[in-house]
Design a protein around this motif. Structure first.
Motif, mmCIF file in Angstrom:
data_model
loop_
_atom_site.group_PDB
_atom_site.id
_atom_site.type_symbol
_atom_site.label_atom_id
_atom_site.label_comp_id
_atom_site.label_asym_id
_atom_site.label_seq_id
_atom_site.Cartn_x
_atom_site.Cartn_y
_atom_site.Cartn_z
ATOM 1 N N MET A 113 0.842 -1.186 0.000
ATOM 2 C CA MET A 113 0.000 0.000 0.000
ATOM 3 C C MET A 113 0.878 1.236 0.000
ATOM 4 N N ASP A 114 0.310 2.326 -0.525
ATOM 5 C CA ASP A 114 0.955 3.626 -0.417
ATOM 6 C C ASP A 114 -0.127 4.643 -0.072
ATOM 7 N N GLN A 115 0.165 5.911 -0.239
ATOM 8 C CA GLN A 115 -0.803 6.936 0.166
ATOM 9 C C GLN A 115 -2.039 6.943 -0.729
ATOM 10 N N ARG A 116 -1.930 6.433 -1.943
ATOM 11 C CA ARG A 116 -3.043 6.504 -2.898
ATOM 12 C C ARG A 116 -3.822 5.202 -3.028
ATOM 13 N N TYR A 117 -3.121 4.066 -2.967
ATOM 14 C CA TYR A 117 -3.767 2.794 -3.297
ATOM 15 C C TYR A 117 -3.400 1.686 -2.328
#
Length: 365
Positions: free
Chosen positions: A145-149
């Motif tokens: 995961m990252d900040q967007r997805y």
């Protein structure tokens, strides 16, 4: 060229479902490019590859002209006739110019073409597979995961779950299994891109189709869905056969079917109501669990004024207007809710009015 490489190309073409001729045409173009690049040639050339024995020849293609202006592209009619008296001006003369070490260069070009075509073919297969799964539920595993997805492993590809389409209060760890709804499939220069959601109304609809055989078989139809993910949803259902109870079918014995959906959605409350072509009945059902006295319909504005008992006003409107908002989305009608006393003061209701008959199978969980 090595015949083993040709055999490998044929096998890969068959395995990946690529037309051999398409592969050979691409290889021809790659070999022409490789020749010009490696031998600094401006000449128009044609590469002849024998697909049986792998023999490779390169031919320069020269246009026959009266007066030569470019030695790389043209040959005089006099010189051409010395080779073959039948040549005429504007004919194309081909002359073999195969370099001694061109086989090695050709083999490298072939490998590149095969690799590229196989990659394209695999991308095409993946894209076709997932386009067919658009608006469907898939089960995947959280990879990272990252900040967007959230990136969900879906087998042949990694799906993207936008953070704003993760249900409130849901959190996931790497390797968690998750059900997602496919909202978009794109074929980009970087390969297929699959986008999924946990908040889309389609997820709720598909979950009921999985849990309720009558829906899957077409006996019961989901007419509309409105959803505020993680909090509350409404669905309207209908059955052509009057002997079939569509709401009861969705609820199941002791609420088992709807409870399975609720559990998958982490406790999201679900109102299941009867659909009706009569907007008075439909809107009354949609405002469940509130009781309705009357529904005044403005066909021109596609709007309604709903009158409810004084003690039901807050229930009809719902917390922060949620019940009324979901009912409006479900039915497609604008809904303005008034209490009985307010409607009487405004002359919208006379004292002889009775409550609208609402289907008595509406259920909430």
């Amino acid at each position: 060229m090595n015949t083993d490489l040709l055999d490998a190309m044929k096998s890969l073409a068959d395995e990946k479902g690529i037309d051999r001729e398409v592969l050979y045409e691409a290889l021809d173009a790659a070999l022409v490019s490789a020749y010009k690049k490696n031998f600094n040639s401006k000449t128009n050339v044609r590469v002849d590859l024998d697909s049986d024995d792998g023999e490779l020849k390169v031919y320069a293609r020269l246009q026959i002209v009266e007066e030569v202006e470019d030695d790389d592209l043209e040959i005089s009619i006099e010189e051409a006739k010395e080779i073959d008296p039948t040549y005429e001006v504007d004919d194309i003369l081909e002359r073999e110019v195969t370099p001694r070490n061109f086989g090695r260069i050709a083999a490298q070009a072939a490998k590149q073409v095969v690799t590229q075509r196989v990659r394209e073919a695999e991308r095409g297969v993946i894209y076709s597979d997932f386009v067919d799964r658009l608006d469907d539920i898939l089960i995947g595993t959280v990879q990272r995961m990252d900040q967007r997805y959230l990136y969900i492993h879906l087998g042949k590809i990694e799906g993207k779950l936008p953070m704003n389409e993760v249900m409130p209060d849901e959190s996931y760890k790497v390797h968690d299994r998750i059900k997602v709804y496919v909202t978009k499939v794109e074929n980009t220069s970087k390969g297929p891109q699959v986008y999924v959601s946990r908040t889309h109304p389609g997820l709720l609809k598909r979950l009921f189709e999985i849990e309720v055989p009558e829906i899957y078989e077409g006996i019961v139809e989901i007419m509309s869905v409105s959803r505020e993910a993680g909090d509350r949803s409404k669905i309207s259902v209908h059955a052509e056969d009057p002997e079939i109870d569509p709401v009861g079918s969705c609820v199941g014995q002791r609420g088992q079917r709807v409870q399975t959906v609720v559990d998958e959605l982490n406790g999201e409350k679900i109102d299941i109501v009867h659909y009706s072509e009569d907007p008075v009945v439909y809107i009354s059902n949609a405002l469940s669990p509130s009781k309705v006295i009357d529904v005044l319909v403005d066909e021109e504005e596609h709007a309604t004024t709903v009158i409810v008992p004084d003690n039901q006003l807050s229930l009809a409107i719902g917390k922060r207007g949620q019940n009324a908002r979901l009912a409006a989305k479900l039915t497609g009608w604008k809904i303005d809710i008034k209490s009985e006393s307010e409607a009487t003061e405004e002359g919208l209701l006379n004292n002889d009015s009775a409550e609208v008959d609402v289907e008595d199978h509406d259920d909430e969980l």
